[in-house]
Enzyme design. Sequence first.
Site, PDB file in Angstrom:
ATOM      1  N   GLU A  62      -2.030   4.107  -2.197  1.00  0.00           N
ATOM      2  CA  GLU A  62      -2.978   4.929  -2.984  1.00  0.00           C
ATOM      3  C   GLU A  62      -4.431   4.689  -2.578  1.00  0.00           C
ATOM      4  OE1 GLU A  62      -2.500   6.349  -6.712  1.00  0.00           O
ATOM      5  OE2 GLU A  62      -0.355   6.000  -6.838  1.00  0.00           O
ATOM      6  N   ARG A  89      -4.943   6.083  -9.793  1.00  0.00           N
ATOM      7  CA  ARG A  89      -5.402   4.745  -9.369  1.00  0.00           C
ATOM      8  C   ARG A  89      -5.558   3.758 -10.525  1.00  0.00           C
ATOM      9  NH1 ARG A  89      -9.127   7.186  -4.535  1.00  0.00           N
ATOM     10  NH2 ARG A  89      -7.475   7.088  -2.978  1.00  0.00           N
ATOM     11  N   ILE A 128       7.108   7.295   2.204  1.00  0.00           N
ATOM     12  CA  ILE A 128       7.137   8.067   0.962  1.00  0.00           C
ATOM     13  C   ILE A 128       7.990   7.372  -0.108  1.00  0.00           C
ATOM     14  CG2 ILE A 128       7.602  10.336  -0.057  1.00  0.00           C
ATOM     15  CD1 ILE A 128       5.240  10.036   2.103  1.00  0.00           C
ATOM     16  N   GLN A 158      -0.543 -21.687  -4.936  1.00  0.00           N
ATOM     17  CA  GLN A 158      -1.150 -22.987  -4.621  1.00  0.00           C
ATOM     18  C   GLN A 158      -0.870 -24.004  -5.725  1.00  0.00           C
ATOM     19  OE1 GLN A 158      -2.497 -23.276  -1.697  1.00  0.00           O
ATOM     20  NE2 GLN A 158      -3.150 -25.409  -1.873  1.00  0.00           N
ATOM     21  N   GLU A 189       1.452  10.046   6.905  1.00  0.00           N
ATOM     22  CA  GLU A 189       2.232  10.416   8.097  1.00  0.00           C
ATOM     23  C   GLU A 189       2.258   9.228   9.050  1.00  0.00           C
ATOM     24  OE1 GLU A 189       0.337  13.981   9.596  1.00  0.00           O
ATOM     25  OE2 GLU A 189       0.960  15.124   7.824  1.00  0.00           O
TER      26      GLU A 189
HETATM   27  C1  FAD Z   1       5.308   0.536   0.217  1.00  0.00           C
HETATM   28  C2  FAD Z   1       4.419   1.719   0.466  1.00  0.00           C
HETATM   29  C3  FAD Z   1       4.561   2.848  -0.322  1.00  0.00           C
HETATM   30  C4  FAD Z   1       3.801   3.983  -0.052  1.00  0.00           C
HETATM   31  N1  FAD Z   1       4.000   5.131  -0.786  1.00  0.00           N
HETATM   32  C5  FAD Z   1       3.376   6.270  -0.407  1.00  0.00           C
HETATM   33  C6  FAD Z   1       3.706   7.528  -1.029  1.00  0.00           C
HETATM   34  O1  FAD Z   1       4.524   7.598  -1.958  1.00  0.00           O
HETATM   35  N2  FAD Z   1       3.103   8.643  -0.555  1.00  0.00           N
HETATM   36  C7  FAD Z   1       2.205   8.625   0.459  1.00  0.00           C
HETATM   37  O2  FAD Z   1       1.720   9.677   0.830  1.00  0.00           O
HETATM   38  N3  FAD Z   1       1.873   7.451   1.062  1.00  0.00           N
HETATM   39  C8  FAD Z   1       2.434   6.290   0.663  1.00  0.00           C
HETATM   40  N4  FAD Z   1       2.124   5.107   1.283  1.00  0.00           N
HETATM   41  C9  FAD Z   1       1.182   5.099   2.387  1.00  0.00           C
HETATM   42  C10 FAD Z   1      -0.142   4.445   2.026  1.00  0.00           C
HETATM   43  O3  FAD Z   1      -0.861   5.270   1.157  1.00  0.00           O
HETATM   44  C11 FAD Z   1      -0.868   4.164   3.342  1.00  0.00           C
HETATM   45  O4  FAD Z   1      -0.168   3.112   3.992  1.00  0.00           O
HETATM   46  C12 FAD Z   1      -2.312   3.771   3.118  1.00  0.00           C
HETATM   47  O5  FAD Z   1      -3.047   4.857   2.634  1.00  0.00           O
HETATM   48  C13 FAD Z   1      -2.971   3.274   4.417  1.00  0.00           C
HETATM   49  O6  FAD Z   1      -2.700   4.125   5.475  1.00  0.00           O
HETATM   50  P1  FAD Z   1      -2.154   3.549   6.880  1.00  0.00           P
HETATM   51  O7  FAD Z   1      -1.023   2.653   6.560  1.00  0.00           O
HETATM   52  O8  FAD Z   1      -1.891   4.696   7.771  1.00  0.00           O
HETATM   53  O9  FAD Z   1      -3.325   2.677   7.420  1.00  0.00           O
HETATM   54  P2  FAD Z   1      -4.592   3.216   8.262  1.00  0.00           P
HETATM   55  O10 FAD Z   1      -5.166   4.394   7.591  1.00  0.00           O
HETATM   56  O11 FAD Z   1      -4.183   3.334   9.675  1.00  0.00           O
HETATM   57  O12 FAD Z   1      -5.569   2.000   8.103  1.00  0.00           O
HETATM   58  C14 FAD Z   1      -5.402   0.787   8.841  1.00  0.00           C
HETATM   59  C15 FAD Z   1      -6.525  -0.157   8.444  1.00  0.00           C
HETATM   60  O13 FAD Z   1      -7.793   0.440   8.741  1.00  0.00           O
HETATM   61  C16 FAD Z   1      -8.574   0.523   7.574  1.00  0.00           C
HETATM   62  N5  FAD Z   1      -9.353   1.759   7.570  1.00  0.00           N
HETATM   63  C17 FAD Z   1      -8.909   3.008   7.834  1.00  0.00           C
HETATM   64  N6  FAD Z   1      -9.915   3.879   7.706  1.00  0.00           N
HETATM   65  C18 FAD Z   1     -11.010   3.182   7.357  1.00  0.00           C
HETATM   66  C19 FAD Z   1     -12.367   3.510   7.071  1.00  0.00           C
HETATM   67  N7  FAD Z   1     -12.802   4.775   7.118  1.00  0.00           N
HETATM   68  N8  FAD Z   1     -13.219   2.530   6.729  1.00  0.00           N
HETATM   69  C20 FAD Z   1     -12.801   1.231   6.667  1.00  0.00           C
HETATM   70  N9  FAD Z   1     -11.533   0.858   6.935  1.00  0.00           N
HETATM   71  C21 FAD Z   1     -10.655   1.814   7.265  1.00  0.00           C
HETATM   72  C22 FAD Z   1      -7.590   0.493   6.418  1.00  0.00           C
HETATM   73  O14 FAD Z   1      -8.207   0.057   5.207  1.00  0.00           O
HETATM   74  C23 FAD Z   1      -6.551  -0.454   6.932  1.00  0.00           C
HETATM   75  O15 FAD Z   1      -6.961  -1.763   6.706  1.00  0.00           O
HETATM   76  C24 FAD Z   1       2.845   3.948   0.983  1.00  0.00           C
HETATM   77  C25 FAD Z   1       2.680   2.785   1.747  1.00  0.00           C
HETATM   78  C26 FAD Z   1       3.463   1.684   1.519  1.00  0.00           C
HETATM   79  C27 FAD Z   1       3.278   0.462   2.371  1.00  0.00           C
END
Ligand code: FAD
Length: 390
Positions: free
Chosen positions: A365, A243, A157, A338, A127
């Site tokens: 994922e 995964r 998504i 590189q 979301e």
């Molecule tokens: C091209 C693309 C395709 C995607 N496809 C799908 C899809 O089909 N379906 C779907 O549901 N989602 C999808 N996603 C979403 C994707 O799964 C999320 O972007 C991902 O899980 C990270 O969530 P976020 O972007 O909200 O980052 P956040 O959760 O906000 O995280 C931001 C940063 O904080 C770090 N972080 C967060 N929590 C912790 C913790 N507890 N400990 C340490 N570090 C932490 C993260 O590792 C990251 O570096 C997609 C994303 C992209 C970019």
Amino acid sequence: MIDFQLTQEQIALRDKVRRFALEEVLPVSKKYDRSEEFPRDVLEKAFKAGFMNLGIPKEYGGAGYSAIETVVVVEEMAAACAGITTSAYANDLGAKPVILMGTETQKRKVLTALTEKLRFISFATSEPNMGSDVAGLQATCERDGDNYVLNGNKFFITNGDVADFIVIFARLKGTKRHEGICAFIVPRDTEGLSTGTPMMKLGHRASDTAVVMLHDARVPAENRIGREGDGFLLAMLTFMHTRPAIGAMATGLARSAMEYAINYAKQRDAFEQKIASFQSIQHIVADMYARIEAMRLLTWKAAWLLDHGQGAEANLASSCAKLVGAEDAMRIATDALQVYGGRGYLEQYAIAKLFRDAKLFQIYEGTSQVQRNIISRYLFKDYQPVIKTF
Ligand SMILES: Cc1cc2nc3c(=O)[nH]c(=O)nc-3n(C[C@H](O)[C@H](O)[C@H](O)COP(=O)(O)OP(=O)(O)OC[C@H]3O[C@@H](n4cnc5c(N)ncnc54)[C@H](O)[C@@H]3O)c2cc1C
């Protein structure tokens, strides 16, 4: 018994998909990366060749591939184009919750629809305000007679804009964290469901990534997958199964990056010799090869555990395969760039795309940090040390 050999049938499958990837995917990889168009015509070919819906059982018209066969197919496809592979493999991600917890009726309806002609299914937990913390999702579902009413927004998504079905995860109003999350099969034409225009991305540009909006979208209760509250577990089980394929995509991309680097090093002159004669370049590609071998073995191990029903172990191995795959693919793509020197930075050379595409493996994922959380949780809780006295 430990056996690192593919069977004759698996080798034949690998050769077939490799041919397909080289003849049908690689030649259009750059075109779709540039245009950011949805690669429907290639996916149509992949569908007809049996390289989509890999894990959908044969009884529903799918390929019925084991986890091992799935990672073999995915590695070959991703070696040609990671973006097109993300588009193709998204159907396996979307179908997995139905395979894992769907009723027979749901399976007949949805899985068969996906295999009778080219259709798409998406998986939606993320979301605008939540990605890593799946238990914190905010989209809501509320029972109303024979229906549920869904509200909220889903972000990022894959194939969201082209999907025929979207598996939406939403929470029962008033519940907190893991307890009230439900999963629903939501047909794309459901009133109240709309999608945004595809997002522009750094890499994987051949894959469609969209916002999905739900405004009082009514979904029949019979479309709920599993029981009320099963959604969080279902999402985690799905990731456990999918995964390893991300590890395999990373392996395919890394393999191509290494091959490009070797080829370039053999042709490029510096200081009156081929750069391949410099030991520093030789060691870079040696490290690449060793890492790729490790990536593939971890991926195969995770897939093997899934094929042999080893749940808890498979979960850990899936996270290891994804973590190592994602980190090493990024490293290998960076090192390959590189080796290319300044030319690596130019879009006209293939390596720039591989570099951009590799980054996503560390994010979707479950980010690399999330995989490390899963692995370290095991190490500090359940891992049994060999040394008992310290
Ligand atoms: C091209 C693309 C395709 C995607 N496809 C799908 C899809 O089909 N379906 C779907 O549901 N989602 C999808 N996603 C979403 C994707 O799964 C999320 O972007 C991902 O899980 C990270 O969530 P976020 O972007 O909200 O980052 P956040 O959760 O906000 O995280 C931001 C940063 O904080 C770090 N972080 C967060 N929590 C912790 C913790 N507890 N400990 C340490 N570090 C932490 C993260 O590792 C990251 O570096 C997609 C994303 C992209 C970019």
